[in-house]
Design a protein around this motif. Sequence first.
Motif, PDB file in Angstrom:
ATOM      1  N   SER A   5       0.881  -1.112  -0.004  1.00 41.55           N
ATOM      2  CA  SER A   5       0.030  -0.076   0.119  1.00 41.55           C
ATOM      3  C   SER A   5       0.824   1.340   0.053  1.00 41.55           C
ATOM      4  O   SER A   5       0.524   2.172  -0.678  1.00 41.55           O
ATOM      5  N   VAL A   6       1.833   1.048   0.634  1.00 44.84           N
ATOM      6  CA  VAL A   6       3.014   2.565   0.812  1.00 44.84           C
ATOM      7  C   VAL A   6       3.672   2.686  -0.675  1.00 44.84           C
ATOM      8  O   VAL A   6       3.532   3.886  -1.054  1.00 44.84           O
ATOM      9  N   LYS A   7       3.940   1.368  -1.172  1.00 43.29           N
ATOM     10  CA  LYS A   7       4.513   1.710  -2.564  1.00 43.29           C
ATOM     11  C   LYS A   7       3.568   2.056  -3.589  1.00 43.29           C
ATOM     12  O   LYS A   7       3.831   2.895  -4.568  1.00 43.29           O
ATOM     13  N   ALA A   8       2.095   1.753  -3.556  1.00 37.06           N
ATOM     14  CA  ALA A   8       1.254   1.953  -4.383  1.00 37.06           C
ATOM     15  C   ALA A   8       0.901   3.534  -4.263  1.00 37.06           C
ATOM     16  O   ALA A   8       0.768   4.359  -5.144  1.00 37.06           O
ATOM     17  N   ARG A   9       0.688   4.068  -3.073  1.00 40.73           N
ATOM     18  CA  ARG A   9       0.419   5.251  -2.578  1.00 40.73           C
ATOM     19  C   ARG A   9       1.626   6.290  -3.218  1.00 40.73           C
ATOM     20  O   ARG A   9       1.257   7.410  -3.865  1.00 40.73           O
ATOM     21  N   GLN A  10       2.745   5.855  -3.368  1.00 37.62           N
ATOM     22  CA  GLN A  10       4.125   6.624  -3.895  1.00 37.62           C
ATOM     23  C   GLN A  10       3.873   6.623  -5.428  1.00 37.62           C
ATOM     24  O   GLN A  10       4.035   7.681  -6.050  1.00 37.62           O
ATOM     25  N   ARG A  11       3.570   5.574  -5.965  1.00 39.98           N
ATOM     26  CA  ARG A  11       3.306   5.444  -7.343  1.00 39.98           C
ATOM     27  C   ARG A  11       2.149   6.505  -7.921  1.00 39.98           C
ATOM     28  O   ARG A  11       2.302   7.365  -8.922  1.00 39.98           O
ATOM     29  N   LYS A  12       1.127   6.451  -7.140  1.00 37.32           N
ATOM     30  CA  LYS A  12       0.113   7.272  -7.399  1.00 37.32           C
ATOM     31  C   LYS A  12       0.305   9.041  -7.314  1.00 37.32           C
ATOM     32  O   LYS A  12       0.141   9.709  -8.056  1.00 37.32           O
ATOM     33  N   ARG A  13       1.159   9.103  -6.394  1.00 37.20           N
ATOM     34  CA  ARG A  13       1.684  10.594  -6.114  1.00 37.20           C
ATOM     35  C   ARG A  13       2.630  10.996  -7.181  1.00 37.20           C
ATOM     36  O   ARG A  13       2.387  12.055  -7.941  1.00 37.20           O
ATOM     37  N   GLU A  14       3.355  10.123  -7.794  1.00 37.04           N
ATOM     38  CA  GLU A  14       4.238  10.283  -8.889  1.00 37.04           C
ATOM     39  C   GLU A  14       3.443  10.707 -10.118  1.00 37.04           C
ATOM     40  O   GLU A  14       3.908  11.708 -11.004  1.00 37.04           O
ATOM     41  N   LYS A  15       2.410   9.732 -10.335  1.00 35.20           N
ATOM     42  CA  LYS A  15       1.557  10.030 -11.665  1.00 35.20           C
ATOM     43  C   LYS A  15       0.910  11.583 -11.279  1.00 35.20           C
ATOM     44  O   LYS A  15       0.955  12.240 -12.289  1.00 35.20           O
ATOM     45  N   MET A  16       0.291  11.708 -10.131  1.00 36.67           N
ATOM     46  CA  MET A  16      -0.292  12.922  -9.797  1.00 36.67           C
ATOM     47  C   MET A  16       0.687  14.180 -10.286  1.00 36.67           C
ATOM     48  O   MET A  16       0.318  15.071 -10.733  1.00 36.67           O
ATOM     49  N   VAL A  17       1.819  14.120  -9.644  1.00 38.59           N
ATOM     50  CA  VAL A  17       2.797  15.139  -9.866  1.00 38.59           C
ATOM     51  C   VAL A  17       2.989  15.453 -11.412  1.00 38.59           C
ATOM     52  O   VAL A  17       3.095  16.531 -12.122  1.00 38.59           O
ATOM     53  N   ALA A  18       3.330  14.450 -12.122  1.00 42.30           N
ATOM     54  CA  ALA A  18       3.438  14.490 -13.651  1.00 42.30           C
ATOM     55  C   ALA A  18       2.514  15.044 -14.257  1.00 42.30           C
ATOM     56  O   ALA A  18       2.473  15.784 -15.391  1.00 42.30           O
ATOM     57  N   GLN A  19       1.153  14.590 -13.898  1.00 31.59           N
ATOM     58  CA  GLN A  19      -0.136  15.014 -14.557  1.00 31.59           C
ATOM     59  C   GLN A  19      -0.472  16.752 -14.171  1.00 31.59           C
ATOM     60  O   GLN A  19      -0.709  17.201 -15.285  1.00 31.59           O
ATOM     61  N   ASN A  42      -1.724  15.988  -3.355  1.00 33.69           N
ATOM     62  CA  ASN A  42      -0.680  15.092  -3.872  1.00 33.69           C
ATOM     63  C   ASN A  42       0.023  15.476  -5.122  1.00 33.69           C
ATOM     64  O   ASN A  42       0.953  14.978  -5.574  1.00 33.69           O
ATOM     65  N   ALA A  43      -0.362  16.604  -5.541  1.00 32.48           N
ATOM     66  CA  ALA A  43       0.099  17.176  -7.271  1.00 32.48           C
ATOM     67  C   ALA A  43       1.241  17.867  -6.772  1.00 32.48           C
ATOM     68  O   ALA A  43       2.113  18.330  -7.814  1.00 32.48           O
ATOM     69  N   SER A  44       1.797  18.242  -5.591  1.00 32.42           N
ATOM     70  CA  SER A  44       2.980  18.855  -5.081  1.00 32.42           C
ATOM     71  C   SER A  44       4.179  18.121  -5.135  1.00 32.42           C
ATOM     72  O   SER A  44       4.033  16.988  -4.510  1.00 32.42           O
ATOM     73  N   PRO A  45       5.211  18.458  -5.870  1.00 31.99           N
ATOM     74  CA  PRO A  45       6.073  17.452  -6.038  1.00 31.99           C
ATOM     75  C   PRO A  45       6.951  17.257  -4.388  1.00 31.99           C
ATOM     76  O   PRO A  45       7.920  16.424  -4.442  1.00 31.99           O
ATOM     77  N   VAL A  46       6.600  18.253  -3.530  1.00 39.79           N
ATOM     78  CA  VAL A  46       7.418  18.091  -2.347  1.00 39.79           C
ATOM     79  C   VAL A  46       7.080  16.830  -1.472  1.00 39.79           C
ATOM     80  O   VAL A  46       7.597  16.620  -0.750  1.00 39.79           O
ATOM     81  N   ARG A  47       5.592  16.415  -1.901  1.00 36.59           N
ATOM     82  CA  ARG A  47       5.086  15.064  -1.075  1.00 36.59           C
ATOM     83  C   ARG A  47       5.650  13.903  -1.640  1.00 36.59           C
ATOM     84  O   ARG A  47       5.248  12.826  -0.942  1.00 36.59           O
ATOM     85  N   LEU A  48       6.664  14.035  -2.453  1.00 37.72           N
ATOM     86  CA  LEU A  48       7.338  12.748  -3.023  1.00 37.72           C
ATOM     87  C   LEU A  48       8.498  12.272  -1.889  1.00 37.72           C
ATOM     88  O   LEU A  48       8.974  13.303  -1.541  1.00 37.72           O
ATOM     89  N   LYS A  49       8.994  10.950  -1.791  1.00 37.84           N
ATOM     90  CA  LYS A  49       9.606  10.643  -0.986  1.00 37.84           C
ATOM     91  C   LYS A  49      10.596   9.660  -1.828  1.00 37.84           C
ATOM     92  O   LYS A  49      10.210   8.827  -2.408  1.00 37.84           O
ATOM     93  N   ASN A  50      11.978   9.834  -1.682  1.00 41.13           N
ATOM     94  CA  ASN A  50      13.101   8.947  -2.352  1.00 41.13           C
ATOM     95  C   ASN A  50      12.777   7.463  -2.010  1.00 41.13           C
ATOM     96  O   ASN A  50      13.027   7.251  -0.620  1.00 41.13           O
ATOM     97  N   ARG A  51      12.300   6.496  -2.668  1.00 41.21           N
ATOM     98  CA  ARG A  51      12.120   5.210  -2.166  1.00 41.21           C
ATOM     99  C   ARG A  51      12.798   4.195  -3.204  1.00 41.21           C
ATOM    100  O   ARG A  51      12.919   4.323  -4.510  1.00 41.21           O
TER     101      ARG A  51
END
Length: 89
Positions: A5-19, A42-51
């Motif tokens: 779920s944590v990895k899926a949340r990160q992928r979702k954020r990455e897509k939204m930032v790009a969108q 979640n559209a803000s790139p600041v909310r991404l975490k390096n994983r």
Amino acid sequence: MARESVKARQRKREKMVAQFAEKRAALKAAGDYEALDKLPKNASPVRLKNRCQLTGRPKGYMRQFGIGRVIFREMALNGLIPGVTKASW
């Protein structure tokens, strides 16, 4: 290893930032901060975490390779990363 779920949340954020990247840049350039506030958080790139791309581990991330230190070591010892060898002197 991180939960799925944590990895899926990160992928979702990455897509939204790009969108929303173009829209955010245009609104910032125009100085329209009220419209920026109305965008999803979640559209803000600041909310991404390096994983780690393979395990999702948040700590020990190696930016140059995009993976965590544990997986990096395993891959390097197995010869899966070109040009990386174990140091010996």
